[in-house]
Every structure is written in structure tokens, then in C-alpha cells.
Design a protein around this motif. Structure first.
Motif, PDB file in Angstrom:
ATOM      1  N   ALA A   1      18.692  -0.138  -0.917  1.00  0.00           N
ATOM      2  CA  ALA A   1      17.934  -1.352  -0.577  1.00  0.00           C
ATOM      3  C   ALA A   1      17.698  -1.497   0.920  1.00  0.00           C
ATOM      4  CB  ALA A   1      18.623  -2.598  -1.127  1.00  0.00           C
ATOM      5  N   ALA A   2      17.524  -0.376   1.611  1.00  0.00           N
ATOM      6  CA  ALA A   2      17.290  -0.408   3.060  1.00  0.00           C
ATOM      7  C   ALA A   2      15.833  -0.665   3.419  1.00  0.00           C
ATOM      8  CB  ALA A   2      17.742   0.911   3.684  1.00  0.00           C
ATOM      9  N   SER A   3      14.933  -0.618   2.450  1.00  0.00           N
ATOM     10  CA  SER A   3      13.507  -0.533   2.745  1.00  0.00           C
ATOM     11  C   SER A   3      12.934  -1.726   3.490  1.00  0.00           C
ATOM     12  CB  SER A   3      12.711  -0.348   1.443  1.00  0.00           C
ATOM     13  OG  SER A   3      13.006   0.877   0.852  1.00  0.00           O
ATOM     14  N   PHE A   4      13.227  -2.937   3.035  1.00  0.00           N
ATOM     15  CA  PHE A   4      12.450  -4.090   3.468  1.00  0.00           C
ATOM     16  C   PHE A   4      13.257  -5.099   4.274  1.00  0.00           C
ATOM     17  CE2 PHE A   4       9.912  -2.860  -0.461  1.00  0.00           C
ATOM     18  CZ  PHE A   4       9.044  -2.079   0.277  1.00  0.00           C
ATOM     19  N   ILE A   5      14.188  -4.602   5.072  1.00  0.00           N
ATOM     20  CA  ILE A   5      14.923  -5.436   6.033  1.00  0.00           C
ATOM     21  C   ILE A   5      14.165  -5.389   7.360  1.00  0.00           C
ATOM     22  CG2 ILE A   5      17.135  -5.863   7.141  1.00  0.00           C
ATOM     23  CD1 ILE A   5      17.200  -5.990   4.066  1.00  0.00           C
ATOM     24  N   HIS A   6      13.926  -6.548   7.966  1.00  0.00           N
ATOM     25  CA  HIS A   6      13.084  -6.617   9.159  1.00  0.00           C
ATOM     26  C   HIS A   6      13.657  -5.824  10.333  1.00  0.00           C
ATOM     27  CE1 HIS A   6      10.267  -9.392   7.502  1.00  0.00           C
ATOM     28  NE2 HIS A   6      11.153 -10.351   7.309  1.00  0.00           N
ATOM     29  N   PRO A   7      12.779  -5.262  11.166  1.00  0.00           N
ATOM     30  CA  PRO A   7      13.237  -4.601  12.401  1.00  0.00           C
ATOM     31  C   PRO A   7      13.955  -5.597  13.313  1.00  0.00           C
ATOM     32  CG  PRO A   7      10.902  -4.152  11.978  1.00  0.00           C
ATOM     33  CD  PRO A   7      11.308  -5.227  11.026  1.00  0.00           C
ATOM     34  N   GLY A   8      14.863  -5.066  14.121  1.00  0.00           N
ATOM     35  CA  GLY A   8      15.505  -5.875  15.151  1.00  0.00           C
ATOM     36  C   GLY A   8      16.580  -6.818  14.666  1.00  0.00           C
ATOM     37  N   THR A   9      16.957  -6.726  13.396  1.00  0.00           N
ATOM     38  CA  THR A   9      18.000  -7.598  12.869  1.00  0.00           C
ATOM     39  C   THR A   9      19.332  -6.860  12.830  1.00  0.00           C
ATOM     40  OG1 THR A   9      17.555  -6.942  10.579  1.00  0.00           O
ATOM     41  CG2 THR A   9      16.321  -8.836  11.449  1.00  0.00           C
ATOM     42  N   LYS A  10      20.399  -7.615  12.778  1.00  0.00           N
ATOM     43  CA  LYS A  10      21.734  -7.025  12.695  1.00  0.00           C
ATOM     44  C   LYS A  10      21.894  -6.221  11.404  1.00  0.00           C
ATOM     45  CE  LYS A  10      26.223  -6.534  13.542  1.00  0.00           C
ATOM     46  NZ  LYS A  10      26.732  -5.555  14.531  1.00  0.00           N
ATOM     47  N   LEU A  11      21.348  -6.743  10.310  1.00  0.00           N
ATOM     48  CA  LEU A  11      21.457  -6.028   9.040  1.00  0.00           C
ATOM     49  C   LEU A  11      20.727  -4.692   9.105  1.00  0.00           C
ATOM     50  CD1 LEU A  11      22.396  -5.896   6.127  1.00  0.00           C
ATOM     51  CD2 LEU A  11      20.415  -7.305   5.471  1.00  0.00           C
TER      52      LEU A  11
ATOM     53  N   GLY B   1       0.827  -1.193   0.000  1.00  0.00           N
ATOM     54  CA  GLY B   1       0.000   0.000   0.000  1.00  0.00           C
ATOM     55  C   GLY B   1       0.864   1.246   0.000  1.00  0.00           C
ATOM     56  N   THR B   2       0.336   2.314   0.582  1.00  0.00           N
ATOM     57  CA  THR B   2       1.023   3.599   0.528  1.00  0.00           C
ATOM     58  C   THR B   2       2.330   3.581   1.319  1.00  0.00           C
ATOM     59  OG1 THR B   2      -1.152   4.617   0.403  1.00  0.00           O
ATOM     60  CG2 THR B   2       0.702   6.081   0.766  1.00  0.00           C
ATOM     61  N   ALA B   3       2.331   2.932   2.487  1.00  0.00           N
ATOM     62  CA  ALA B   3       3.533   2.924   3.327  1.00  0.00           C
ATOM     63  C   ALA B   3       4.706   2.283   2.608  1.00  0.00           C
ATOM     64  CB  ALA B   3       3.243   2.194   4.637  1.00  0.00           C
ATOM     65  N   ASN B   4       4.490   1.104   2.063  1.00  0.00           N
ATOM     66  CA  ASN B   4       5.595   0.422   1.393  1.00  0.00           C
ATOM     67  C   ASN B   4       5.916   1.049   0.043  1.00  0.00           C
ATOM     68  OD1 ASN B   4       6.281  -1.513   3.402  1.00  0.00           O
ATOM     69  ND2 ASN B   4       4.406  -2.621   2.928  1.00  0.00           N
ATOM     70  N   SER B   5       4.919   1.675  -0.601  1.00  0.00           N
ATOM     71  CA  SER B   5       5.222   2.466  -1.804  1.00  0.00           C
ATOM     72  C   SER B   5       6.117   3.657  -1.454  1.00  0.00           C
ATOM     73  CB  SER B   5       3.934   2.975  -2.451  1.00  0.00           C
ATOM     74  OG  SER B   5       3.117   1.931  -2.907  1.00  0.00           O
ATOM     75  N   ASN B   6       5.901   4.257  -0.278  1.00  0.00           N
ATOM     76  CA  ASN B   6       6.807   5.315   0.194  1.00  0.00           C
ATOM     77  C   ASN B   6       8.251   4.845   0.170  1.00  0.00           C
ATOM     78  OD1 ASN B   6       5.164   7.527   0.857  1.00  0.00           O
ATOM     79  ND2 ASN B   6       4.718   6.763   2.907  1.00  0.00           N
ATOM     80  N   GLN B   7       8.482   3.650   0.709  1.00  0.00           N
ATOM     81  CA  GLN B   7       9.846   3.149   0.818  1.00  0.00           C
ATOM     82  C   GLN B   7      10.457   2.944  -0.562  1.00  0.00           C
ATOM     83  OE1 GLN B   7      10.858   3.277   4.098  1.00  0.00           O
ATOM     84  NE2 GLN B   7       8.764   4.057   4.064  1.00  0.00           N
ATOM     85  N   MET B   8       9.646   2.397  -1.470  1.00  0.00           N
ATOM     86  CA  MET B   8      10.115   2.217  -2.843  1.00  0.00           C
ATOM     87  C   MET B   8      10.512   3.553  -3.459  1.00  0.00           C
ATOM     88  SD  MET B   8       8.917   2.911  -6.107  1.00  0.00           S
ATOM     89  CE  MET B   8       7.192   3.167  -5.725  1.00  0.00           C
TER      90      MET B   8
END
Length: 613
Positions: free
Chosen positions: A245-255, A227-234
Motif C-alpha cells: 500500500a505504498a502507492s498513494f501516500i503523498h510526497p513529503g510526508t513522514k509516512l 490513468g497509466t501512471a496510477n495504474s502502474n502503481q496499482m
């Protein structure tokens, strides 16, 4: 080097020429902001002492003024899943800043409103104007003149556009947007939609619906639909305003932590240095966000089937940088940019599946390689966009970017040579009802044209009552008017989707026509939205009556009331509904009264600002 597609080149040049005067004025503004505006060196001793009084171990460094001080503008709250991870970011950012001899302070917080919580409720009327509120809050945060760069912490629908609009008024500051990532995948989106439609039909109860919804939205991070939130990241990737490519890395991970750290370190390299210092790599936000970057954002929307909400947000972002775009620009770009991704609601996979298949990095590489994207833009991380076609990984605990292989899942992500559709699926419709947009990437082509009698409503709840009473069991174009920014703040009408979907599944030919918004996750039901001019103030949609034959055609770009011209011209405008007066909506009367057209961004603050400059 592949030549740029001639249509993209033509649209970019047209935008550049159209924007020449306003862009020059904007660039003059940010030059004054750096060279003649207020900055830390010009603060009085009293001003400065207030600014570092509570800065703890960074106090001595900020006091001497020899090191870059980073202003953090955060949309943190712990009610929104997408923004809850930001709670500890300031601590991490301050540590990372010290590693490179800099300091950081939280300059201010901005509200972060969730359409998922307010969808279909009175509070949704505040949604669109929360963007302008966020822009004002961002400007207030950066007005303290304590900073040589900024980090913007925000993700969701209005938050990123609001942060950008505010920060662009301080466009002399190098600025990086820092995402927090999506939640892990939960209940499949297709199953969630099935339960919603069963509930709309009365076949399951509220407990079953709540169980389904809570299995879909279940943890920290953004919602996983596109939706709009993830389109923002794109879009931030396409404009070069994230670390690649920072958009879709899960929270709380080392990466994720390393990408945030890398953003801080990079900001220190591109920062604004003061008199007597030198920096050959200064990259102010106002220069990064130029005509080519804005066109790249539009291209990204089309290539990935992104949110129609950005047909409103992108014109507002562009205006904040002195750039003027319109829906014709969107439509012409959509005609030549193929659809490379199918992410729910345009497909079965979610953003996690999209990222695993190659994600935004793959899309950028494909578009660049086929002359469908401006590669020569000033990004925050590299001098051009090519490195945004790589993906981040950890090697021996170190962050590196590697080339993206071929698509790992062709059901979600395809090359230009084998695209899902030859175009981007966003259509401009125009006719005697005005101008609007329709997203058709998730709509069966046989439903691109709907001609049916109108059923006219002034409230979405009345639509649902009519549905439950069986009054819409027919071919019908549901018209919901007085939903524009001046009428009630232009809420999304997403809660109509299950009911309209049920009617469509029963074999009826159904469409929605509205001067309001649909969800950024709008799907299979054809929806002609953002109709402009809106009903309040004399838009033609106000003339429609129950039973009028209406034609909506994405194939030919038409939206017409098929009514005799003489009768149409003689019709009087109906009395609009009363202005909203509860749930804080009355506080936004000023915004409603001064908002401009949806196609220009529906922004009262930009409309007012432009009358003074």
C-alpha cells in the motif's frame, strides 16, 4: 481459503503452458546471472576501484565487499511533477542503508517523459519508445556488477514498464520499486473536462483553459486521475513489488519517508548474498515476476478500470521475464473480474479519494477473499499477497500495517458482492479490420455498439480541423490510421477526446477507430484502439475509405468494415504519410522499423532480442 475462480486458473495454466520454453530459458538466464555472471567478487582491482572511487563515507565498506550494495536506478527530473520528489531520495536511501549495515549508490538515471507535456505534440511520437529507451538505460545502470539488489525509482506511464523490462534482464537481483505518491487533489476532474469541451467549442479562451489546467496539475506528485501512471502503481501492488500500500501516500510526508526507509531495510533482508554467506529469504526479481504475478496485474486492471495502455505494456513486461500473454487472456479475465472501483475517468473521485476509501489494500482483500486473485506469489515484502490487503499507518512514529475496514465511500469503492459492474470492462474486438481493445467501463452501455460511416484521417490535427469546420456533425466513426508503432511510434490521441465528447453530447453516435493509442484516461467516447496489424505494412485499416459503413460492437466483440467482399479484396493500399523527421523523431527510425505488433508489446528491443536466443 476460497478456491481460485476456475477461469483465472484456466487462463493462468494456459499462459504457463504457452510460456514453458521461454520461461525456462529466462530462469536459466538469471541462474547464470547469479552463479556464473559477473559480480562484485569477480571485478578486477581496477574495476572495483572505479566503482567506489567517489563513494565518500561508504568507500571502505564497498571496498571490503562484505555488505550488500544497493543499486539505485532513478527517473528523477524536476520538470515532471511525479518525479520531482525523487531528487532527495538517494540521500534518504543511503542513510537507511547504513542503518542496516548496507550501502547504496545511484547506478544510473533514465529519462522520464511526460505524456501530459507532449500530448498532441510532435514529441508524443517518442513516448512509447521511451519505454524501451528506459529499459536499455536500466540495463546499462545494472551492468556494472557492483550491486546485490536494486531500488527502482519511477512512476509514470512508460517509466515503470521500462524499468521493469531492463531490471528483469538482471532478474537474479532482488528488486523493489519505490513510488513517490500523488499530488493533492486540485480542480475536480469533471470541471476540467467541462472547460476542455467549452474550449473545443470556442466558448472559452486559452487563458481560461490554462487556468483550469494549472488548477488541476498544481504541485509535486503524480496526476490524480486514474490513468497509466496510477495504474502502474496499482499493478506493482498486485504483483507484490512495492512495500504494501505504498502507492498513494503523498510526497513529503513522514509516512512516505518511512515507507521508503522500509523498502531499503526490506531489500537488505531479501538481498543476494555472496559465497560464504547465507540468506534463507533471497527473493530475486525474476522469481517474483512469474505467471501468477502477471495474471494478478491483469486482474487488478479489470477490477479498478485501469489504463488500456497496459494492454501493450504488460505483454512487454511479461516477455522480458519469458512469459507470453495476449489480449484473449485480458478479455477472458475481464469477463469474470468485477469492477470494484470508480475513479476518474470512470467516476467522479480521484486517486486520493480512492485511497481514502480503502484503496488498493481494500481491492486486494476483496479479490483474495473471493477467489479472484493469486495469493500464493513471492512478493518483495511478504511470502504471499495477503498482507498487501492491509494499509500502512504511523503509530508512535513507527510504521505498522493495519487491517482495512469496509469501504469508506461506496460511491468509489465497493465489495465484490455489490460491484459496480459484473466484469472489468475491457473488451477484445476482432473482425475483418484486425484485433483491438476497447475500454467500456466509462462508456454508457447504449454506446457499446456504434454503426456509422467512416471519416478517415492520417493525422489527428486533420480530425480537429474537420471538427471545427463542422464536417463531423453527424453519426460518424472517426478513423485515424498510420498511428501504429512502425508508422510514427504510436502516440496517444488524447487531444481528440474533447472534440469527440462534444459530438457525442450533441446527440450523435460517435466512435474512434485507430491503430494508435488513446490516453490511459480514456473516457466516455467508445474507442477501438491499438488496432493490429497496423496500417503501415498492410493492416486492413489501410483499406478503409470515407463513407464506408463500419461496425464497432463491444457487446459481441466485433470490429467490421461492412463492405462488399469482392470490392474490399480489390482495394489497393494508400500511400502512407512520410516518416517523421523533426523533434528528434528521426532518431527513433531504428525502433519504428523493428517494432512488433501492439498485442505483443510493440517492443523493438524485445523483438530483436528474441531472434538471437
Amino acid at each position: 481459503m476460497t478456491d481460485l475462480h476456475p477461469v483465472i486458473a484456466k487462463v493462468t495454466e494456459r499462459i504457463t503452458q504457452r510460456s514453458a520454453a521461454s520461461r525456462r530459458k529466462y530462469l536459466d538466464l538469471i541462474e547464470r546471472g547469479r552463479d556464473a555472471g559477473t559480480n562484485r567478487d569477480q571485478l578486477s582491482c581496477g574495476n572495483l576501484a572505479h566503482g567506489f572511487a567517489a563513494s565518500g563515507e561508504d568507500k571502505a565498506v564497498i571496498r571490503t565487499g562484505g555488505a550488500m550494495n544497493i543499486g539505485i536506478v532513478t527517473a528523477y527530473n524536476d520538470m515532471l511533477s511525479a518525479h520531482q520528489p525523487y531528487g532527495r531520495y538517494p540521500e534518504q536511501i543511503k542513510l537507511a542503508a547504513r542503518e542496516v549495515g548496507c550501502t547504496a549508490q545511484v547506478a544510473g538515471g533514465v529519462p522520464a517523459m511526460c505524456d501530459g507535456v507532449t500530448q498532441g505534440q510532435a514529441g508524443m511520437d517518442l513516448s512509447l519508445f521511451s519505454r524501451d529507451t528506459i529499459a536499455l538505460g536500466t540495463a546499462i545502470a545494472l551492468s556494472h556488477a557492483m550491486f546485490e539488489g536494486a531500488l527502482l525509482l519511477g512512476i509514470c506511464d512508460k517509466i515503470v514498464p521500462g524499468l521493469l523490462i531492463g531490471a528483469l534482464r538482471f532478474g537474479h537481483l532482488p528488486t523493489i520499486l519505490v513510488p513517490a505518491g500523488p499530488m493533492p487533489s486540485g480542480l475536480a476532474n469533471k470541471e476540467k473536462v467541462r472547460i476542455r469541451q467549452l474550449y473545443a467549442e470556442g466558448k472559452v479562451g486559452k487563458e481560461e483553459l490554462l487556468e483550469s489546467e494549472s488548477a488541476s496539475y498544481h504541485g509535486a506528485g503524480t496526476c490524480t486521475f486514474y490513468g497509466t501512471a496510477n495504474s502502474n502503481q496499482m499493478m506493482m501492488e498486485m504483483m507484490g513489488l512495492h512495500m504494501p500500500a505504498a502507492s498513494f501516500i503523498h510526497p513529503g510526508t513522514k509516512l512516505r519517508q518511512e515507507l521508503t526507509r522500509a523498502a531499503v531495510h526490506q531489500l537488505s533482508r531479501i538481498g543476494w548474498t555472496k559465497e560464504g554467506q547465507s540468506n534463507d529469504d533471497y527473493r530475486p526479481l525474476g522469481h517474483c515476476v512469474d505467471e501468477k504475478a502477471i495474471v494478478n496485474a491483469i486482474i487488478g486492471l479489470m477490477a479498478t478500470g485501469g489504463s488500456t495502455n497496459h494492454a501493450i505494456h504488460l505483454p512487454a513486461i511479461a516477455r522480458a521475464a519469458g512469459i507470453v500473454i495476449d489480449w484473449t487472456d485480458f478479455a477472458e479475465i475481464s469477463d469474470v473480474v468485477p469492477l470494484l472501483a470508480r475513479v476518474y475517468p470512470n467516476g467522479s473521485g480521484d486517486v486520493n479519494n480512492f485511497h481514502a476509501a480503502g484503496g488498493i489494500s481494500y481491492v486486494i482483500r476483496e479479490l483474495l477473499g473471493n477467489g479472484l486473485l493469486h495469493g500464493d506469489i513471492l512478493t518483495v515484502a511478504r511470502q504471499g499477497l495477503a498482507d498487501y490487503g492491509k494499509e500502512p499507518v504511523l503509530e508512535n512514529e513507527a510504521l505498522v500495517w493495519k487491517d482495512v475496514p469496509e469501504s469508506r465511500d461506496l460511491s468509489i469503492l465497493r465489495p465484490v458482492s455489490d460491484a459496480f459492474n459484473p466484469d472489468g470492462g475491457m473488451r477484445l474486438l476482432a473482425g475483418n479490420l484486425g484485433r483491438c481493445v476497447m475500454k467500456v467501463s466509462a462508456v454508457d452501455k447504449e454506446r457499446w455498439t456504434i454503426e456509422a460511416p467512416a471519416a478517415v484521417f492520417h493525422d489527428q490535427d486533420d480530425v480537429l480541423r474537420a471538427f471545427k469546420a463542422g464536417e463531423l456533425e453527424r453519426d460518424v466513426i472517426v478513423v485515424v490510421r498510420f498511428q501504429g508503432p512502425r508508422a510514427n511510434g504510436m502516440p496517444e490521441l488524447h487531444k481528440l477526446t474533447p472534440a469527440l465528447g462534444v459530438l457525442q453530447d450533441r446527440g450523435f453516435r460517435v466512435a474512434l477507430v485507430t491503430d494508435g493509442r488513446m490516453s490511459g484516461a480514456s473516457g466516455k467516447v467508445p474507442a477501438a484502439i491499438h488496432l493490429s496489424p497496423e496500417a503501415l505494412g498492410g493492416g486492413p485499416i489501410a483499406k478503409l475509405r470515407d463513407g464506408d459503413l463500419v461496425r464497432v460492437c463491444a457487446e459481441n466483440g466485433q470490429i467490421e468494415a461492412l463492405v462488399d467482399t469482392a470490392e474490399w479484396d480489390s482495394r489497393e493500399m494508400p500511400t502512407p504519410p512520410p516518416a517523421p523527421y523533426d523533434t528528434g523523431r528521426e532518431l527513433f527510425a531504428l525502433f519504428r522499423h523493428h517494432s512488433d505488433l501492439a498485442e505483443a508489446g510493440a517492443s523493438p528491443i524485445l523483438a530483436a532480442m528474441e531472434t538471437e536466443v
